[in-house]
Design a protein around this motif. Structure first.
Motif, PDB file in Angstrom:
ATOM      1  N   GLU A  88       0.851  -1.189   0.000  1.00 35.08           N
ATOM      2  CA  GLU A  88       0.000   0.000   0.000  1.00 35.08           C
ATOM      3  C   GLU A  88       0.889   1.242   0.000  1.00 35.08           C
ATOM      4  O   GLU A  88       1.969   1.234   0.595  1.00 35.08           O
ATOM      5  CB  GLU A  88      -0.890   0.007   1.259  1.00 35.08           C
ATOM      6  CG  GLU A  88      -1.948  -1.079   1.263  1.00 35.08           C
ATOM      7  CD  GLU A  88      -3.022  -0.866   0.216  1.00 35.08           C
ATOM      8  OE1 GLU A  88      -3.380   0.292  -0.058  1.00 35.08           O
ATOM      9  OE2 GLU A  88      -3.495  -1.879  -0.347  1.00 35.08           O
ATOM     10  N   PRO A  89       0.431   2.317  -0.648  1.00 40.53           N
ATOM     11  CA  PRO A  89       1.202   3.566  -0.606  1.00 40.53           C
ATOM     12  C   PRO A  89       1.412   4.009   0.845  1.00 40.53           C
ATOM     13  O   PRO A  89       0.546   3.820   1.688  1.00 40.53           O
ATOM     14  CB  PRO A  89       0.312   4.567  -1.350  1.00 40.53           C
ATOM     15  CG  PRO A  89      -0.575   3.723  -2.214  1.00 40.53           C
ATOM     16  CD  PRO A  89      -0.784   2.441  -1.452  1.00 40.53           C
ATOM     17  N   GLY A  90       2.577   4.546   1.114  1.00 37.28           N
ATOM     18  CA  GLY A  90       2.907   5.017   2.455  1.00 37.28           C
ATOM     19  C   GLY A  90       4.209   4.406   2.946  1.00 37.28           C
ATOM     20  O   GLY A  90       5.065   3.999   2.156  1.00 37.28           O
ATOM     21  N   ALA A  91       4.334   4.325   4.249  1.00 40.56           N
ATOM     22  CA  ALA A  91       5.593   3.928   4.875  1.00 40.56           C
ATOM     23  C   ALA A  91       6.036   2.511   4.506  1.00 40.56           C
ATOM     24  O   ALA A  91       7.228   2.263   4.315  1.00 40.56           O
ATOM     25  CB  ALA A  91       5.491   4.073   6.393  1.00 40.56           C
ATOM     26  N   VAL A  92       5.088   1.581   4.396  1.00 38.96           N
ATOM     27  CA  VAL A  92       5.465   0.204   4.054  1.00 38.96           C
ATOM     28  C   VAL A  92       6.038   0.161   2.633  1.00 38.96           C
ATOM     29  O   VAL A  92       7.072  -0.461   2.389  1.00 38.96           O
ATOM     30  CB  VAL A  92       4.277  -0.770   4.218  1.00 38.96           C
ATOM     31  CG1 VAL A  92       4.627  -2.154   3.698  1.00 38.96           C
ATOM     32  CG2 VAL A  92       3.864  -0.845   5.688  1.00 38.96           C
ATOM     33  N   ARG A  93       5.373   0.840   1.702  1.00 38.61           N
ATOM     34  CA  ARG A  93       5.900   0.886   0.332  1.00 38.61           C
ATOM     35  C   ARG A  93       7.250   1.597   0.317  1.00 38.61           C
ATOM     36  O   ARG A  93       8.170   1.162  -0.373  1.00 38.61           O
ATOM     37  CB  ARG A  93       4.924   1.577  -0.613  1.00 38.61           C
ATOM     38  CG  ARG A  93       5.446   1.570  -2.061  1.00 38.61           C
ATOM     39  CD  ARG A  93       4.468   2.145  -3.044  1.00 38.61           C
ATOM     40  NE  ARG A  93       3.358   1.231  -3.237  1.00 38.61           N
ATOM     41  CZ  ARG A  93       2.285   1.532  -3.949  1.00 38.61           C
ATOM     42  NH1 ARG A  93       2.169   2.719  -4.528  1.00 38.61           N
ATOM     43  NH2 ARG A  93       1.309   0.659  -4.095  1.00 38.61           N
ATOM     44  N   ASP A  94       7.376   2.680   1.084  1.00 39.58           N
ATOM     45  CA  ASP A  94       8.658   3.391   1.156  1.00 39.58           C
ATOM     46  C   ASP A  94       9.764   2.464   1.656  1.00 39.58           C
ATOM     47  O   ASP A  94      10.873   2.466   1.120  1.00 39.58           O
ATOM     48  CB  ASP A  94       8.548   4.615   2.070  1.00 39.58           C
ATOM     49  CG  ASP A  94       7.749   5.760   1.448  1.00 39.58           C
ATOM     50  OD1 ASP A  94       7.475   5.720   0.227  1.00 39.58           O
ATOM     51  OD2 ASP A  94       7.399   6.689   2.199  1.00 39.58           O
ATOM     52  N   ALA A  95       9.464   1.654   2.677  1.00 37.48           N
ATOM     53  CA  ALA A  95      10.457   0.700   3.192  1.00 37.48           C
ATOM     54  C   ALA A  95      10.839  -0.299   2.097  1.00 37.48           C
ATOM     55  O   ALA A  95      12.018  -0.658   1.944  1.00 37.48           O
ATOM     56  CB  ALA A  95       9.916  -0.031   4.417  1.00 37.48           C
ATOM     57  N   GLY A  96       9.869  -0.747   1.327  1.00 35.96           N
ATOM     58  CA  GLY A  96      10.143  -1.658   0.215  1.00 35.96           C
ATOM     59  C   GLY A  96      10.977  -1.015  -0.873  1.00 35.96           C
ATOM     60  O   GLY A  96      11.869  -1.655  -1.449  1.00 35.96           O
ATOM     61  N   ILE A  97      10.694   0.251  -1.158  1.00 37.29           N
ATOM     62  CA  ILE A  97      11.471   0.985  -2.164  1.00 37.29           C
ATOM     63  C   ILE A  97      12.916   1.129  -1.707  1.00 37.29           C
ATOM     64  O   ILE A  97      13.845   0.955  -2.505  1.00 37.29           O
ATOM     65  CB  ILE A  97      10.830   2.356  -2.475  1.00 37.29           C
ATOM     66  CG1 ILE A  97       9.521   2.151  -3.245  1.00 37.29           C
ATOM     67  CG2 ILE A  97      11.787   3.255  -3.262  1.00 37.29           C
ATOM     68  CD1 ILE A  97       8.686   3.416  -3.425  1.00 37.29           C
ATOM     69  N   VAL A  98      13.114   1.411  -0.421  1.00 37.85           N
ATOM     70  CA  VAL A  98      14.479   1.510   0.106  1.00 37.85           C
ATOM     71  C   VAL A  98      15.191   0.166  -0.051  1.00 37.85           C
ATOM     72  O   VAL A  98      16.330   0.101  -0.526  1.00 37.85           O
ATOM     73  CB  VAL A  98      14.499   1.963   1.582  1.00 37.85           C
ATOM     74  CG1 VAL A  98      15.889   1.797   2.190  1.00 37.85           C
ATOM     75  CG2 VAL A  98      14.045   3.405   1.715  1.00 37.85           C
ATOM     76  N   SER A  99      14.522  -0.907   0.320  1.00 39.66           N
ATOM     77  CA  SER A  99      15.119  -2.240   0.212  1.00 39.66           C
ATOM     78  C   SER A  99      15.493  -2.560  -1.234  1.00 39.66           C
ATOM     79  O   SER A  99      16.614  -3.007  -1.520  1.00 39.66           O
ATOM     80  CB  SER A  99      14.141  -3.285   0.751  1.00 39.66           C
ATOM     81  OG  SER A  99      14.637  -4.585   0.542  1.00 39.66           O
ATOM     82  N   ALA A 100      14.572  -2.337  -2.144  1.00 38.33           N
ATOM     83  CA  ALA A 100      14.837  -2.602  -3.566  1.00 38.33           C
ATOM     84  C   ALA A 100      15.974  -1.716  -4.081  1.00 38.33           C
ATOM     85  O   ALA A 100      16.842  -2.184  -4.828  1.00 38.33           O
ATOM     86  CB  ALA A 100      13.567  -2.376  -4.384  1.00 38.33           C
ATOM     87  N   SER A 101      15.979  -0.462  -3.659  1.00 36.35           N
ATOM     88  CA  SER A 101      17.025   0.472  -4.092  1.00 36.35           C
ATOM     89  C   SER A 101      18.390   0.043  -3.574  1.00 36.35           C
ATOM     90  O   SER A 101      19.396   0.139  -4.293  1.00 36.35           O
ATOM     91  CB  SER A 101      16.712   1.887  -3.609  1.00 36.35           C
ATOM     92  OG  SER A 101      15.510   2.352  -4.185  1.00 36.35           O
ATOM     93  N   GLN A 102      18.432  -0.428  -2.338  1.00 38.00           N
ATOM     94  CA  GLN A 102      19.716  -0.851  -1.783  1.00 38.00           C
ATOM     95  C   GLN A 102      20.231  -2.117  -2.465  1.00 38.00           C
ATOM     96  O   GLN A 102      21.442  -2.277  -2.642  1.00 38.00           O
ATOM     97  CB  GLN A 102      19.632  -1.033  -0.274  1.00 38.00           C
ATOM     98  CG  GLN A 102      19.563   0.327   0.411  1.00 38.00           C
ATOM     99  CD  GLN A 102      19.816   0.249   1.890  1.00 38.00           C
ATOM    100  OE1 GLN A 102      18.987  -0.243   2.640  1.00 38.00           O
ATOM    101  NE2 GLN A 102      20.977   0.727   2.288  1.00 38.00           N
ATOM    102  N   LYS A 103      19.345  -2.998  -2.878  1.00 39.71           N
ATOM    103  CA  LYS A 103      19.786  -4.171  -3.633  1.00 39.71           C
ATOM    104  C   LYS A 103      20.445  -3.731  -4.940  1.00 39.71           C
ATOM    105  O   LYS A 103      21.473  -4.270  -5.339  1.00 39.71           O
ATOM    106  CB  LYS A 103      18.615  -5.112  -3.896  1.00 39.71           C
ATOM    107  CG  LYS A 103      18.145  -5.831  -2.651  1.00 39.71           C
ATOM    108  CD  LYS A 103      16.928  -6.689  -2.939  1.00 39.71           C
ATOM    109  CE  LYS A 103      16.403  -7.305  -1.644  1.00 39.71           C
ATOM    110  NZ  LYS A 103      15.217  -8.147  -1.900  1.00 39.71           N
ATOM    111  N   VAL A 104      19.853  -2.737  -5.592  1.00 37.02           N
ATOM    112  CA  VAL A 104      20.432  -2.190  -6.816  1.00 37.02           C
ATOM    113  C   VAL A 104      21.794  -1.567  -6.504  1.00 37.02           C
ATOM    114  O   VAL A 104      22.776  -1.806  -7.215  1.00 37.02           O
ATOM    115  CB  VAL A 104      19.484  -1.151  -7.464  1.00 37.02           C
ATOM    116  CG1 VAL A 104      20.195  -0.337  -8.540  1.00 37.02           C
ATOM    117  CG2 VAL A 104      18.249  -1.841  -8.033  1.00 37.02           C
ATOM    118  N   GLU A 105      21.852  -0.781  -5.439  1.00 38.07           N
ATOM    119  CA  GLU A 105      23.122  -0.138  -5.069  1.00 38.07           C
ATOM    120  C   GLU A 105      24.206  -1.172  -4.796  1.00 38.07           C
ATOM    121  O   GLU A 105      25.348  -1.007  -5.214  1.00 38.07           O
ATOM    122  CB  GLU A 105      22.948   0.771  -3.841  1.00 38.07           C
ATOM    123  CG  GLU A 105      22.146   2.021  -4.098  1.00 38.07           C
ATOM    124  CD  GLU A 105      22.642   2.820  -5.288  1.00 38.07           C
ATOM    125  OE1 GLU A 105      23.853   3.077  -5.402  1.00 38.07           O
ATOM    126  OE2 GLU A 105      21.803   3.179  -6.125  1.00 38.07           O
TER     127      GLU A 105
END
Length: 188
Positions: free
Chosen positions: A118-135
């Protein structure tokens, strides 16, 4: 009737298979220079794919600091592409992208995370996780490429690779800080 050469080829493949070795493709890299060029093509594709994916992450993020970090990295990624083009030029090759299956998988995972939260903090946490995997993938790739460039005495390319590696590490550290100081607690 099997010729001696065919028998040796068959035996070599059988031995390699039993030893768990993967037989090489016909166009396989034979020297470090070949591996270096192939890896440049992969990360070039990866960076260009990331330029397409980051705006979608930005649009789906809600945390202001996360949105700012994504925007900053989007602008840095455009510079990373230019640096890679300079690397290709410095080794006398045309900039060429080759699909990077690893990055494609990471971007697909990031897309799934956005669709499954859902949009909000949970999605933001997922975006951070996905972004860090890319990094982390980029950090590993640029680290290896820099090591190859050093051995191959490709100084101009090495400087560009090290500059990008430094930015990737800083982005990863920033994402960790954002997640630790706000997002993960809100998502709890």
């Amino acid at each position: 009737m099997e010729t001696k050469k065919t028998a040796q080829k068959t035996t070599s493949k059988t031995v390699a298979k039993k030893a768990g070795k993967t037989p090489a493709k016909k166009d396989a890299a034979k020297q470090l220079k070949d591996l270096f060029e192939d890896s440049l093509k992969d990360i070039y594709w990866a960076e260009k794919a990331l330029i397409k994916a980051l705006p979608k992450m930005h649009k789906n993020a809600t945390d202001k600091k996360l949105k700012a970090a994504i925007e900053k990295h989007f602008n840095e990624t455009k510079v990373h592409v230019k640096r890679l083009e300079e690397c290709f030029a410095s080794i006398g090759k045309k900039a060429q992208a080759k699909k990077c299956d690893a990055m494609q998988g990471l971007l697909d995972e990031g897309k799934s995370i956005m669709e499954e939260t859902e949009p909000g903090a949970v999605r933001d946490a997922g975006i951070v996780s996905a972004s860090q995997k890319v990094e982390h993938y980029e950090i590993a790739t640029y680290g290896s490429l820099a090591a190859y460039a050093k051995v191959l005495k490709e100084k101009d390319c090495l400087n560009n690779l090290l500059a990008t590696l430094s930015e990737e590490k800083k982005c990863d550290a920033l994402l960790t800080k954002i997640a630790d100081t706000a997002i993960n607690s809100k998502a709890k």
